[in-house]
Design an enzyme around this catalytic site. Structure first.
Site, PDB file in Angstrom:
ATOM      1  N   SER A  29      98.296   5.748  47.950  1.00  0.00           N
ATOM      2  CA  SER A  29      98.731   7.055  47.431  1.00  0.00           C
ATOM      3  C   SER A  29     100.250   7.173  47.517  1.00  0.00           C
ATOM      4  O   SER A  29     100.890   7.707  46.609  1.00  0.00           O
ATOM      5  CB  SER A  29      98.096   8.190  48.233  1.00  0.00           C
ATOM      6  OG  SER A  29      96.699   8.132  48.143  1.00  0.00           O
ATOM      7  N   HIS A  45      90.616   4.174  46.222  1.00  0.00           N
ATOM      8  CA  HIS A  45      89.703   4.976  47.049  1.00  0.00           C
ATOM      9  C   HIS A  45      88.342   5.088  46.369  1.00  0.00           C
ATOM     10  O   HIS A  45      87.298   4.940  47.012  1.00  0.00           O
ATOM     11  CB  HIS A  45      90.227   6.414  47.208  1.00  0.00           C
ATOM     12  CG  HIS A  45      91.504   6.561  47.979  1.00  0.00           C
ATOM     13  ND1 HIS A  45      92.566   7.297  47.513  1.00  0.00           N
ATOM     14  CD2 HIS A  45      91.869   6.090  49.198  1.00  0.00           C
ATOM     15  CE1 HIS A  45      93.536   7.287  48.417  1.00  0.00           C
ATOM     16  NE2 HIS A  45      93.146   6.551  49.443  1.00  0.00           N
TER      17      HIS A  45
END
Ligand code: PNS
Length: 163
Positions: A127, A17
């Protein structure tokens, strides 16, 4: 002022990210990292915790801010006058769903989506995988910021004692 948004769940933020956020920050005047508040989806970290981790991780950028949103992303874009969504594309498997969302968001509100190819170092990273690997004792220290790693270890230890 050219503005863009990097939306997501960020449960928790990964180096993948941050790679996209940092590169977006190099081409836009201001980038907002927008955390989706999704009460239906169970998460490891609260929205406030995710925002705090994102603020720490992006503190080095002078032009990155962190916010949260409910409901449609395009409504947040309209309210905040942000015409561009920046997303990372890891692999062809991301493309199908991302294309649908990009076309829907453009159709709904004229908001553009620009895709950045993920750094190959992080092309396998998500994630969910980080949480799964860490839950079973795998090493994820090289995939998330150090402060996030600390919090992840603490949260998983809490969860393990609860169950
Ligand atoms: O990190 P994620 O969970 O893959 O991020 C997905 C996200 C938050 C970008 C996407 O689910 C989203 O934009 N949700 C907000 C609701 C919305 O606008 N839905 C219509 C999409 S066309």
């Amino acid at each position: 002022m050219r503005r863009a948004v990097c939306p997501g769940s960020f449960d928790p933020v990964t180096l993948g990210h941050l790679d996209i956020v940092g590169r977006a920050a190099a081409v836009y005047d201001e980038v907002t990292v927008a955390v989706l508040v999704n009460k239906k989806k169970s998460s490891l970290f609260t929205v406030d915790e995710r925002i705090e981790m994102l603020r720490e991780a992006t503190a080095g950028y002078g032009n990155v801010v962190v916010d949260s949103f409910h409901g449609l992303l395009v409504d947040w874009c309209r309210t905040n006058h942000v015409p561009v969504i920046v997303k990372g594309l890891r692999a062809i498997s991301d493309f199908d769903y991302e294309l649908q969302m990009a076309q829907m968001n453009h159709g709904l509100a004229g908001v553009e989506t620009l895709f950045m190819t993920t750094n190959p170092l992080y092309s396998f990273l998500s994630s969910s995988l980080v949480k799964e690997v860490a839950t079973y004792g795998g090493d994820v220290a090289h995939l998330i910021p150090a402060a996030v790693h600390e919090r992840l270890r603490a949260r998983l230890a809490e969860r393990a004692t609860e169950s």
